[in-house]
Design an enzyme around this catalytic site. Structure first.
Site, mmCIF file in Angstrom:
data_model
loop_
_atom_site.group_PDB
_atom_site.id
_atom_site.type_symbol
_atom_site.label_atom_id
_atom_site.label_comp_id
_atom_site.label_asym_id
_atom_site.label_seq_id
_atom_site.Cartn_x
_atom_site.Cartn_y
_atom_site.Cartn_z
ATOM 1 C CE LYS A 30 -0.480 30.669 10.426
ATOM 2 N NZ LYS A 30 -0.350 32.115 10.548
ATOM 3 C CG HIS B 285 0.907 38.248 22.572
ATOM 4 N ND1 HIS B 285 1.737 38.856 23.481
ATOM 5 C CD2 HIS B 285 1.699 37.763 21.597
ATOM 6 C CE1 HIS B 285 2.974 38.753 23.046
ATOM 7 N NE2 HIS B 285 2.981 38.098 21.912
ATOM 8 N NE ARG C 240 -0.486 27.726 16.766
ATOM 9 C CZ ARG C 240 -0.542 29.032 16.674
ATOM 10 N NH1 ARG C 240 -0.031 29.639 15.636
ATOM 11 N NH2 ARG C 240 -1.100 29.761 17.609
ATOM 12 N N GLY D 218 34.736 14.115 36.356
ATOM 13 C CA GLY D 218 34.468 15.399 37.001
ATOM 14 C C GLY D 218 34.655 16.468 35.942
ATOM 15 C CE1 TYR E 72 27.522 7.916 38.013
ATOM 16 C CE2 TYR E 72 28.282 5.683 37.547
ATOM 17 C CZ TYR E 72 28.458 6.902 38.169
ATOM 18 O OH TYR E 72 29.552 7.139 38.937
ATOM 19 N NE ARG F 183 -5.071 33.797 8.134
ATOM 20 C CZ ARG F 183 -5.610 34.133 9.303
ATOM 21 N NH1 ARG F 183 -4.883 34.171 10.389
ATOM 22 N NH2 ARG F 183 -6.886 34.404 9.380
ATOM 23 N N GLY G 73 2.518 35.096 16.575
ATOM 24 C CA GLY G 73 2.440 36.554 16.590
ATOM 25 C C GLY G 73 3.705 37.280 16.157
ATOM 26 N NE ARG H 57 34.749 15.190 45.639
ATOM 27 C CZ ARG H 57 34.456 16.316 44.985
ATOM 28 N NH1 ARG H 57 34.505 16.342 43.675
ATOM 29 N NH2 ARG H 57 34.097 17.382 45.643
ATOM 30 C CG MET I 151 7.216 36.811 10.989
ATOM 31 S SD MET I 151 7.880 35.608 9.890
ATOM 32 C CE MET I 151 6.941 34.187 10.285
ATOM 33 C CB SER J 174 32.882 9.413 38.660
ATOM 34 O OG SER J 174 31.883 10.394 38.558
ATOM 35 C CB CYS K 123 29.642 13.252 39.296
ATOM 36 S SG CYS K 123 31.411 13.410 39.605
HETATM 37 C C1 PEP Z 1 33.982 18.131 38.931
HETATM 38 O O1 PEP Z 1 35.102 18.626 38.951
HETATM 39 O O2 PEP Z 1 33.330 18.005 37.892
HETATM 40 C C2 PEP Z 1 33.348 17.681 40.174
HETATM 41 C C3 PEP Z 1 32.199 17.024 40.130
HETATM 42 O O3 PEP Z 1 33.927 18.012 41.332
HETATM 43 P P1 PEP Z 1 33.862 19.449 42.009
HETATM 44 O O4 PEP Z 1 32.867 20.265 41.272
HETATM 45 O O5 PEP Z 1 33.498 19.226 43.413
HETATM 46 O O6 PEP Z 1 35.267 19.928 41.842
HETATM 47 MG MG MG Z 2 36.307 18.378 40.722
#
Ligand code: PEP
Ligand code: MG
Length: 922
Positions: free
Chosen positions: A25, A458, A342, A808, A894, A96, A105, A620, A107, A806, A874
């Site tokens: 402020k 508020h 602000r 897990g 990804y 203030r 709000g 999978r 303080m 990937s 994943c």
């Molecule tokens: C993991 O283990 O991160 C995964 C994606 O497989 P799941 O959760 O099915 O074991």
């Molecule tokens: Mg798993």
């Protein structure tokens, strides 16, 4: 020169960019002054002064601070031509708080400081308006009494209400100068009685007490709770500044007013001035919702000249700040002052719309358009809203103060909201109006309903900031917090009754109303399109069925990063076949059951490929231990018992030539009979006994570390072979039909390259067969999950066989911490987080230092042996913005997450790219 730090800055002196030192402020007041806006003169006491004060165990103000303040008061006197404590021409100031981060709000603020019995008379002479002066006086005594002297607010309220009741006043506007003077006297008495001392008459003593009170409020419970909830750590905001500003009055008559406004509509993002004002009123009247303000557009008629100036101010603010501003203004006798500005807190739809529109208007560029929205903020767009087909009659209607709809049980106070919310109940916090101390109730509630106050009250501001639905000022509802009822006409709602509020329309309904999933607006699609252009990381979805895949696509997924095939087995129509497969005593019997499953899986894959074409789909192979498809042991024992009982009952009845009785054990038996589904009792019994024996045979002490994933694929090759065939045949059909298909076959729980080679051999053999049979080339890629620590350590060798990895991270986090992912979250993890032993839940937020380090090594070693190795994630953490940032940093291709998190992940991926230079990881 003294070597003491400089603690006080005039608005002309302060650096408008230094929020850490001057608070948001204060910095803004300096900035607004610098760019020539009409800001009342004043000065800022720095956050450093606050920290020095708080660091002193005896809470002494830093030496020299008040001398500096006096010097700046003298300058203020010179600028305004008034005298602080001067009975002839008194200077009044507001005091203030304001830290680096806005905490609405949280303080304290004190207005009209500098009044005492003498300056009061000066104010009366100066303004010729005794009513106004007494009103300012009684307000000041109450506010100063509450904030600086810690006198409970209710003590003042009681006295004030008694005076109002006596003269039959409905609002304080109905009170004349005499009653207000009487109220002030009564308030002075309240202070004397409560503190044992008279109200301080010395204006400098008032100022010092106010400064201390503001400093103290930084460590007040409300402020501390707020900082904890919003993770405002000292590196973000440390201490509060104090702004001392010459008072301007919006309550000096009909040519005065006060208001709050947004440069754009914070609920929709629409590009028009949005706000409310009250004629002849002071700022707190607007914020506290004591009087219901008018929409700002009415000012166009009522005060056209001021309205024009406001429109101009809006332009200037946006051009300067290049961000939607939330500003406060006061008009004193026809002169417009800007009191503060602000960045406007807006809900997600408004953020998205303003980002796109401001980019188009040339106010900001695309980078800024993307960066001004926190990815988590988009979560609000995933909120349900009322089913458009719903035709319920609203019980009452208030102001649509924060969009989205919510149902829940009524609670009348924040503590109850918190207590019931903690038990997992959905609650709606219903209050006459809310105050900052209700904040914990907001966190717990699904939505907020108030019977008093406007869109900038508020309740409205806080709910919008949190993205919770809010209906404010539903005046048709009489809320009696003490009796714990809300009355609307004939209807009496009690605590625990279910209601639905719609913060987009302001409607309130009795009971639970049907909701629908949100849709994406054109602006969101545009913004996320920009995000995709910027991001280097791709974003895929975890989706298991064709319906999931369609949803994922709607959310903008660029492929499927994980299709858990076991979810297809759980379909009630298929489960019996899966059970047949498990119970099979010979490979031939198992093959026969799998033969029946094959067309079902093939059809699923075909439909998913078709929906996602031409995007990649990672399938999978079966992962969970197969006993998960069988009922639990206790359940089977119970069912077998019931069947045996049925068999005896039926045998007994047959001897007697009677039917089953309708009650007692007969009814139990009849239920068992009905569940046979065409089997004889003997057949059913035999099957259940077979299942029980299998469950016992398959039992494992540690199923998570047991017979699952690729280990199943090696011990029961028929299962994996069937699934591989289903994938490749579905892909072949797509190719035949001209559908671009990009299947990826992924093996779970791999820890050695040999396992992978084993499965790869099935794939090659089946692939050759399928291509021969279908007469087309079938593309595919072969890869592995990385969810076992050994797999990380052998990444180089695995990458010789796998074309992609990937992560897990659900299992990998479990394995790295040796925390059971099934149990840790309801056993010790919350305490670990509370005690700060672990900052986050590693199953939600990737543990970059442990699990992340493993991932980094894995990527490096994997790519060393296969440079074009594709790598994704994943596990659940793949949808978490901070984790996404890390994934970008270590060069993943990804992330894959649940469909509703895809938009969040897309924006987070863009942020990761745009802010990659700032990323630090050690
Ligand atoms: C993991 O283990 O991160 C995964 C994606 O497989 P799941 O959760 O099915 O074991
Ligand atoms: Mg798993």
């Amino acid at each position: 020169m003294s070597d003491r730090p400089k603690y006080v800055y005039d608005f002309e002196e302060g650096d408008g960019g230094d929020k850490r030192l001057l608070g948001g402020k204060g910095a803004n007041l300096c900035e607004m002054t610098r760019i020539g806006l009409n800001v009342p003169p004043g000065f800022v006491i720095t956050t450093e002064a606050c920290l020095a004060y708080l660091a002193d165990p005896e809470r002494r103000l830093p030496p020299g601070l008040m001398d500096e303040v006096r010097e700046h008061i003298r300058r203020l006197e010179a600028k305004t031509g008034k005298g602080f404590g001067d009975p002839a021409n008194p200077l009044l100031v507001s005091v203030r708080s304001g830290s680096a981060i806005s905490m609405p709000g949280m303080m304290d603020t004190i207005l009209n400081l500098g009044l005492n019995a003498e300056t009061l008379q000066g104010l009366i002479r100066q303004t010729g308006n005794p009513r106004f002066a007494y009103d300012a006086w009684r307000r000041f005594i109450q506010l100063f009494g509450k904030v600086a002297l810690k006198v409970p607010d209710e003590l003042f309220d009681e006295r004030f209400e008694a005076i109002k009741a006596r003269v039959g006043a409905r609002s304080d506007l109905d009170l004349g100068a005499d009653e207000l003077a009487e109220a002030a006297e009564a308030f002075l008495e309240v202070v004397r009685a409560h503190t044992g001392r008279p109200f301080p008459a010395d204006v400098h003593a008032q100022l010092e007490a106010a400064v201390r009170a503001v400093f103290d409020s930084w460590m007040g419970k409300r402020a501390v709770d707020y900082r904890r909830e919003f993770h405002i750590t000292p590196d973000i905001a440390n201490g509060t500044a104090v702004n001392v500003v010459a008072m301007v009055f919006g309550n000096m008559g009909e040519d005065s007013c006060t208001g709050v406004a947004f440069t754009r509509d914070p609920a929709t993002g629409e590009n028009r001035l949005f706000g409310e004002y009250l004629v002849n009123a002071q700022g707190e009247d607007v914020v506290a919702g004591i009087r219901t303000p008018k929409p700002i557009q009415e000012m166009a008629q009522e005060m056209p000249d001021i309205y024009r100036q406001l429109l101009e101010l809006r332009e200037r603010l946006e051009r300067h700040y290049r961000e939607v501003q939330d500003f406060e203004f006061t008009v004193e006798r026809g002169v417009l002052y800007c009191l503060q500005t602000r960045n406007g807190k807006m809900n997600a739809p408004a953020m998205v719309r303003t980002s796109v529109e401001m980019e188009r208007e040339g106010l900001i560029d695309r980078r800024q358009a993307l960066l001004r929205i926190r990815p988590e903020h988009l979560e609000q767009l995933l909120f349900p809203r009322l089913d458009p087909g719903f035709r319920g009659r609203p019980l009452a209607t208030g102001l649509p103060a924060s969009p989205g709809a919510a149902s829940g049980r009524i609670v009348f106070d924040a503590d109850t909201a918190e207590a019931r919310g903690r038990l997992g109940e959905k609650v709606i916090l219903v209050r006459v109006e809310t105050k900052p101390e209700d904040i914990h109730g907001f966190f717990a509630a699904q939505g907020i309903l108030t019977s008093r106050g406007g869109k900038t009250s508020h309740a409205a501001v806080v709910a919008r900031g949190m993205g919770k639905p809010c209906v404010a000022g539903a005046e048709g509802i009489r809320v009696d917090e003490a009796a714990r009822v809300a009355v609307v006409g004939e209807t009496v709602l009690r605590e625990g009754d279910v209601i639905t509020i719609d913060g987009s329309t302001g409607h309130v309904y009795a009971g639970e109303a049907p909701m629908v999933e949100p849709e994406f607006t054109g602006d969101l699609a545009t913004l996320l399109g920009w995000a995709d252009e910027v991001a280097r990381l791709g974003v895929r979805a975890n989706a298991d069925t064709p319906a999931d895949a369609e949803r994922a696509l709607r959310f903008g997924a660029q492929g499927i990063g994980l299709c858990r095939t076991e979810r297809m087995f759980n379909d009630p129509a298929r489960l019996p076949v899966v059970v047949d497969m498990i119970l099979a005593e010979t490979p031939e019997a198992r093959a026969a059951a799998l033969e029946r499953l094959l067309p079902m899986q093939r059809e699923d894959f075909y439909r998913i490929f078709k929906v996602m074409a031409p995007r990649p789909v990672t399938v999978r192979l079966l992962d969970p231990p197969i006993h998960e498809f069988l009922p639990r042991e206790e359940e089977l024992v119970r069912e077998i018992e019931a069947l045996r009982h049925l068999r005896e009952t039926l045998a007994g009845l047959a001897v007697l030539g009677q039917a089953l009785p309708a009650e007692g054990a007969g009814a139990e038996a009849a239920r068992a009979l009905a569940s046979l589904q065409g089997q004889t009792v003997e057949q059913a019994l035999a099957r259940k006994e077979g299942m029980l024996a299998k469950v016992r045979e398959l039992r494992e002490v540690n199923p998570m570390l047991g017979h699952r994933g690729v280990r199943l694929g090696i011990t029961y090759p028929e299962i994996y072979r069937m699934q591989i065939r289903a994938v490749l045949e579905a892909a072949a059909r797509c190719v035949q039909e001209g559908i671009a298909v990009d299947p990826e076959i992924m093996v779970p729980q791999v820890c050695t390259a040999k396992e992978l080679e084993y499965v790869r051999a099935y794939v090659d053999e089946i692939h050759a067969e399928v291509e021969r049979e279908a007469g087309v080339k079938v593309p595919f890629r072969f890869g592995t999950m990385i969810e076992v620590v050994r797999a990380c350590m052998r990444a180089g060798r695995l990458a010789e066989v796998a074309e992609f990895f990937s992560f897990g991270t659900n299992d990998l986090s479990q394995a790295t911490f040796s925390f059971s992912r099934e149990d840790a979250e309801n056993k010790f993890l919350p305490l670990y987080n509370e005690k700060g032993i672990l900052q986050d839940n590693p199953f939600e937020v990737l543990d970059v230092h442990g699990v992340g380090r493993l991932m980094q090594i894995t990527v490096e070693w994997g790519r060393r042996s296969r440079p074009d190795l594709k790598v994704g994630i994943c596990g659940e953490q793949g949808g978490h913005p901070e984790s996404i940032r890390f994934c970008h940093h270590i060069g993943l291709d990804y992330v894959s997450c649940s469909a509703p998190r895809v938009p969040i992940a897309r924006l987070a991926a863009a942020h990761a790219r745009l802010r990659e230079d700032e990323y630090r990881f050690d």
